[in-house]
Design an enzyme around this catalytic site. Structure first.
Site, PDB file in Angstrom:
ATOM      1  CB  CYS A 189      -0.956  -0.004   1.177  1.00  0.00           C
ATOM      2  SG  CYS A 189      -0.146  -0.107   2.795  1.00  0.00           S
ATOM      3  CG  HIS A 191      -4.035   0.765   4.742  1.00  0.00           C
ATOM      4  ND1 HIS A 191      -3.507  -0.151   3.848  1.00  0.00           N
ATOM      5  CD2 HIS A 191      -5.129   1.313   4.131  1.00  0.00           C
ATOM      6  CE1 HIS A 191      -4.253  -0.150   2.752  1.00  0.00           C
ATOM      7  NE2 HIS A 191      -5.231   0.729   2.902  1.00  0.00           N
TER       8      HIS A 191
END
Length: 910
Positions: free
Chosen positions: A265, A835
């Site tokens: 990510c 994230h």
């Protein structure tokens, strides 16, 4: 060069005497002979053209010109090279032709003279060949390299084309595009098929056929990029594969997710931000990068990173994909930057920095970097020094990345000793700005009272970030009313004391993840001849466990529960007294025996610890108590660094009275609680650690584990400590604040001739078209690592940098320092996990979208600002206007721009 050359009349040539021969002015035969022979005698030069002329015709011409009679029957007629060709369809040369026997070689000027005077047999092509250098010898490359050109979509229909070894691969590509009628707007590339049947990309089309090692008979495959930005070869196992196939999908270009390959990510977030920088994306979409690929830069990546990124951009902006798989790009990144190998989580800004540097070097227009000496200002005007620094930078670094992202700092260093001032101007690609850091720190601790009826209390304390352990005790005292002098602080880990802190130690040695217990102990008495102080003993709880080997009587010992720090009157140190004191301290979760059959201790003494019965006579080194008496006069335990494991030999435990009816037994142990000790005579200041050892049945009967683990939360734990938001401008101001260099990074003062901790100040002199601002949320020190979750408020549009740029500017120039936001890289979570996502404004529609790996959804502007914002991308307003003007001249204008309020959007975007 291809075998079929232009008509000689259309081909430029340099005559021997630098004059173009005129057909109507035919010189005498003697003049003809001298001109041709003089031309034949000139040396060969690499790259120039020479022509083959059949030996038969040339000998006839020599006889003709030597005879001196232009009406002679020896007139040779038109140049006829038929005897040199294998056939008169493909005009392929016969094999094994020998110079001087089958043909002669003439330079271009001499050839054109002969064609001008005598003409060329109708239908015959000139046999033009280039001079090449092979093994340091110049020679005419008589036999061309004959390649078999095929299309990727039709591998069974080859087209034969001939090239000189000095022809460029670009000419091969151009010839293939012409042969297969490829549109000028379409992008094509070449592969070669090797002997073993594998395929290899011809990346650098600027090299020669010779340098590319192309051989006669070799198959060259041309493929043309699909409309969706992919390559046909991506779907073949013999070349590469990267995408999820989607049929008949048509969406907004740029609204395309990136599949998470496993903790990628961070990479996806950086790519989405960069993909939404309009001028950079247009540069790739319009194929301007193809002419600027730098394959020879030793600092670059052979053009591979630039080409891999171009493939991603073309796919994402084709409008034919909801999501693409960046596997090839990920592999390329890992190949050139080993830190990104595998699938560990990384930093999006770190990946972005690598990518910008890699793209710059792969696209650097400077093919040979010259040495440039960095010069100090030495009292010269700033504008002069800044211009010199920027010009020097551009002499070595000139690329689309420099054009788009590079700006200029002014760096001022001042020596603290001699006052010498050094001023330099340095380029930058992004700003890493600090966040204002609070001088306070929130810590959570557990308070353990001496009152056995009270459960441990969880407290949330606000302390100075650079404070001491004593500050922690002072803060807790405000909640509990207990004097800081009656507190001891310990780090508890795995049922033992990992460390017991001194009051003067720094709080920075305590990490946020540590379990900190603060124990109430008895106050310190006045020191005097007849004074009495308490001894504080660390107490561990252990349970005997049956041996796994049933043939052995050995029992193992396992730590459990929370350890204790217990105050014991020094004049009452005996095993009996200590047993009763501990039984009292454990009374909240340890049930007392119900009769004298189970314990003959004094019931009254258990209730009142201040009137404990006096212990038996204990002398130093006596068999009854050879250690406690020598624990030292201090009422505090002896603390030190992290408790080591002590494996010193000795008897297994202190002697004790044979009282089987006690609930537990007591032993001296090392600081880890893993081995017993019997004496501390070797070091009179050594701290005794005591273990309470339980038999399993007794523990099960009298020890309440649920109650022992219970605790209560103080009211302060419920308080929500809100952090005041900061403005982005505050971060910029902090970035330009004077600071003193750290000891690890001193500056060498040329006047003092030694390294100094100089003061340093950075100022902004020139800003780029697209300004990247990295918010330094991650803080790393010797003792701690933390992420700052401070809310930074940043404007979506009209961010004005004019007050921060120190370069002299007039009123009109101030407009050049206004920026609008175009993308944000977000980080959610903490240091160990997290994230990354992206907010980005589409350059064509003006709509903001949220990119979360393969998922994409529209958002409004009021959703963009959050505590997760990590890297900000701002575009200068004049650049946005210029791009909009260019776009409007080539297509209908977009419905809105990133600087204007977005329109609502209802399309399905995954």
């Amino acid at each position: 060069m291809a075998a079929v050359a232009p008509n000689p009349a259309d081909t430029a040539a340099t005559a021997v005497d630098d004059r173009e021969p005129q057909r109507e002015a035919v010189p005498s035969l003697e003049s003809q002979r001298r001109q041709i022979e003089n031309g034949r005698g000139r040396p060969l030069q690499v790259g120039e053209s020479w022509f083959l002329v059949g030996q038969h015709w040339y000998k006839q011409w020599e006889v003709y010109v030597q005879g001196g009679d232009q009406d002679s029957s020896t007139f040779p007629g038109c140049i006829n090279n038929a005897e040199l060709f294998e056939d008169q369809v493909n005009w392929r040369l016969k094999k094994g032709l020998v110079e001087g026997e089958d043909y002669v070689l003439l330079p271009a000027a001499a050839w054109h003279y002969l064609v001008n005077w005598y003409g060329l047999e109708h239908g015959q092509p000139p046999i033009e060949r280039k001079v090449v250098e092979l093994a340091s010898i110049h020679k005419v490359d008589v036999y061309s390299v004959e390649l078999l050109l095929v299309q990727h979509s039709d591998m069974d229909t080859p087209h034969t084309a001939q090239f000189s070894q000095t022809d460029s691969v670009d000419l091969v590509l151009h010839t293939a595009r012409e042969q297969f009628l490829v549109s000028p707007q379409d992008e094509s590339r070449l592969w070669i098929k090797n002997a073993e049947g594998s395929f290899e990309r011809l990346c650098n089309t600027r090299v020669t056929v010779l340098d590319a090692a192309l051989k006669t008979g070799q198959v060259v495959v041309m493929e043309t990029r699909n409309k969706d930005g992919t390559w046909p070869s991506a779907q073949r196992h013999d070349m590469s594969s990267t995408l999820e196939e989607e049929e008949d999908f048509q969406g907004q270009p740029g609204i395309c997710g990136l599949t998470n390959l496993g903790n990628t990510c961070f990479m996806n977030s950086a790519l989405q931000c960069l993909s939404n920088v309009p001028q950079l994306t247009e540069y790739f979409l319009k194929n301007r990068y193809l002419e600027e690929l730098n394959f020879c830069n030793p600092l670059g990546m052979k053009g591979e990173i630039a080409q891999a990124y171009a493939d991603l951009v073309k796919q994402a902006w084709s409008g034919h994909h909801r999501s693409i798989v960046p596997q090839v790009f990920k592999t390329k990144v890992g190949h050139f930057a080993s830190q990104f190998l595998g699938y560990q989580q990384h930093d999006s800004q770190e990946l972005l920095s690598f990518l910008l540097d890699g793209l710059h070097e792969d696209l650097n227009r400077v093919k040979k970097k010259e040495y440039v000496e960095l010069c100090d200002a030495a009292g010269r005007p700033d504008q002069e020094v800044a211009q010199e620094a920027w010009q020097n930078h551009k002499r070595r670094n000139d690329s689309v990345i420099v054009d788009t992202f590079h700006g200029l700092f002014k760096s001022t260093l001042v020596c603290p000793d001699c006052g010498n001032v050094s001023v330099t101007f340095d380029p930058f690609c992004y700003l890493s700005v600090p966040l204002p850091v609070s001088h306070k720190r929130v810590m959570e601790v557990f308070f353990v009272s001496m009152d056995p009826r009270r459960k441990p209390e969880q407290h949330r304390l606000v302390v100075p970030k650079k404070g001491k352990i004593s500050d922690l005790c002072v803060a807790l005292a405000k909640h509990t009313g207990i004097s800081p002098e009656r507190m001891m602080v310990a780090d508890v880990f795995s049922h033992r004391f990992y460390k017991i802190y001194q009051l003067e130690e720094s709080l920075s040695s305590i990490l946020d993840r540590d379990d900190i217990f603060i124990y109430e102990v008895s106050g310190r008495a006045a020191i005097g001849e007849n004074s009495r102080e308490d001894v504080v003993l660390p107490i561990y709880l252990r349970e005997r466990t049956p041996a796994r080997d049933y043939n052995s009587s050995y029992y193992g010992l396992m730590l459990f529960g929370h350890p204790l720090l217990v105050s014991v009157p020094r004049d009452r140190l005996s095993w009996d007294a200590l047993y009763h004191i501990l039984l009292y301290r454990l009374s909240r979760y340890v049930t007392r025996p119900s009769s004298d059959d189970e314990d003959d201790g004094d019931e009254k003494d258990l209730e009142d610890k201040d009137s404990l019965p006096k212990p038996g006579h204990v002398t130093e080194g006596s068999s009854q108590d050879p250690g406690l008496e020598q624990a030292g006069p201090s009422s505090r335990v002896v603390s030190g660094s992290r408790a080591p494991v002590d494996n010193s030999p000795g008897p297994s435990h202190w002697p004790q009275r044979a009282r089987r009816k006690h609930l537990f037994t007591l032993h001296t142990v090392n600081s880890n609680g893993t081995s017993d000790r019997s004496t501390f005579n070797e070091d009179t200041h050594a701290q005794p650690y005591i273990a309470i050892d339980w038999e399993p049945e007794m523990k099960k009967r009298y020890y309440d584990e649920v109650e022992a683990e219970g605790y209560v939360k103080h009211d302060c734990v419920g308080y929500v400590l809100k952090k005041a938001p900061v403005q982005l401008q505050e971060c910029i101001e902090l970035f330009t604040t004077v600071e003193t260099l750290e000891k690890e990074n001193p500056w060498y003062c040329p006047t003092c001739k030694q390294h100094q901790l100089a003061t340093k100040k950075l100022d902004l002199w020139m800003l780029p078209e697209t300004l990247i601002i990295h918010l330094k949320r991650f803080s790393y020190t010797k003792f701690s690592r933390e992420k700052l979750d401070t809310l930074v408020e940043f404007p979506i549009r009209d961010l004005d940098f004019s007050e921060f740029v120190i370069k002299p500017q007039n009123d009109s120039a101030r407009e050049l320092y206004k920026y609008d936001l175009i993308a944000v890289s977000n980080h959610y979570g903490g240091l160990r996990d997290g994230h990354y996502t992206t907010f980005a404004c589409n350059k064509d529609s003006g709509q903001w979208h949220y990119f979360d790996d393969s998922s994409v959804s529209p958002v409004t502007e009021n959703q963009i600002e959050s505590k997760a914002a990590y890297v900000l991308f701002y575009q200068r307003q004049d650049v946005a206007r210029r791009l909009q003007t260019q776009a409007s001249s080539s297509k209908p204008p977009a419905s809105s721009a990133c600087g204007a309020p977005p329109k609502s959007e209802s399309m399905d975007v995954n």
